[in-house]
Design a protein around this motif. Structure first.
Motif, mmCIF file in Angstrom:
data_model
loop_
_atom_site.group_PDB
_atom_site.id
_atom_site.type_symbol
_atom_site.label_atom_id
_atom_site.label_comp_id
_atom_site.label_asym_id
_atom_site.label_seq_id
_atom_site.Cartn_x
_atom_site.Cartn_y
_atom_site.Cartn_z
ATOM 1 N N ARG A 151 54.042 80.643 34.591
ATOM 2 C CA ARG A 151 54.828 80.582 35.819
ATOM 3 C C ARG A 151 55.920 79.519 35.707
ATOM 4 O O ARG A 151 55.713 78.466 35.124
ATOM 5 C CB ARG A 151 53.933 80.229 37.004
ATOM 6 N N ASP A 201 53.548 91.324 43.020
ATOM 7 C CA ASP A 201 52.916 90.061 42.635
ATOM 8 C C ASP A 201 51.397 90.209 42.624
ATOM 9 O O ASP A 201 50.719 89.722 41.719
ATOM 10 C CB ASP A 201 53.311 88.936 43.594
ATOM 11 N N LYS A 203 46.876 82.982 40.271
ATOM 12 C CA LYS A 203 48.065 82.168 40.551
ATOM 13 C C LYS A 203 49.332 83.020 40.573
ATOM 14 O O LYS A 203 50.307 82.664 41.210
ATOM 15 C CB LYS A 203 48.225 81.077 39.500
ATOM 16 N N LEU A 204 49.327 84.126 39.861
ATOM 17 C CA LEU A 204 50.518 84.975 39.791
ATOM 18 C C LEU A 204 50.735 85.785 41.063
ATOM 19 O O LEU A 204 51.752 86.446 41.207
ATOM 20 C CB LEU A 204 50.440 85.897 38.574
ATOM 21 N N TYR A 224 51.239 84.411 43.863
ATOM 22 C CA TYR A 224 52.136 83.587 44.664
ATOM 23 C C TYR A 224 51.680 83.476 46.106
ATOM 24 O O TYR A 224 52.355 83.885 47.018
ATOM 25 C CB TYR A 224 53.576 84.101 44.590
ATOM 26 N N THR A 246 53.345 78.267 47.413
ATOM 27 C CA THR A 246 54.543 78.900 46.868
ATOM 28 C C THR A 246 55.117 79.955 47.798
ATOM 29 O O THR A 246 56.175 80.480 47.538
ATOM 30 C CB THR A 246 54.248 79.535 45.502
#
Length: 135
Positions: free
Chosen positions: A25, A96, A107-108, A110, A114
């Motif tokens: 990321r 996402d 975590k990807l 978001y 974020t």
């Protein structure tokens, strides 16, 4: 934010091994540069993430981790409107989520911190700024 899963899944669909793809990321490169770089170096077999940066010559590690941010566009670029941010999140959100599932890395997706829109900044445009923005 992106439609990365559509492109990455094509590689694995044609037989490219998933374990030969590393996703990093941008946020990790910005806020935890050393940790992210060790992860990349470990993935490439250059250095072990568990042993840390002492495996590399000090001047190389220092040059990789101390590069300044080079975002010259922030000088004159107006901030994103919160409504625009919401529209982008609504469009890219499902992609996402799919990337997080495909990669096994939550975590990807978001979520959380974020998900906040970029802060609005005071901006006074000049004629030169308007010319730059037109291109």
């Amino acid at each position: 934010i992106g439609i990365y899963v559509a492109h990455l899944s094509r590689w694995t669909d044609v037989g490219w091994p998933r374990n030969q793809l590393l996703l990093v990321r941008k946020e990790d490169l910005s806020s935890r540069r050393g940790e992210a770089l060790l992860r990349v170096l470990d993935f490439l077999g250059v250095a072990s993430a568990t042993e840390g940066p002492q495996q590399l010559p000090r001047h190389i590690w220092d040059s990789m981790t101390s590069l300044p941010k080079q975002n010259v566009w922030k000088r004159w670029r107006p901030s994103m409107l919160p409504k625009t941010w919401s529209m982008l999140r609504a469009f890219y959100g499902p992609f996402d989520q799919a990337l997080a599932v495909w990669s096994g890395d939550d975590k990807l997706a978001y979520q959380g911190e974020t998900m906040r829109p970029p802060e609005r900044r005071a901006h006074s445009a000049t004629a030169m700024d308007a010319t730059r923005m037109a291109f």
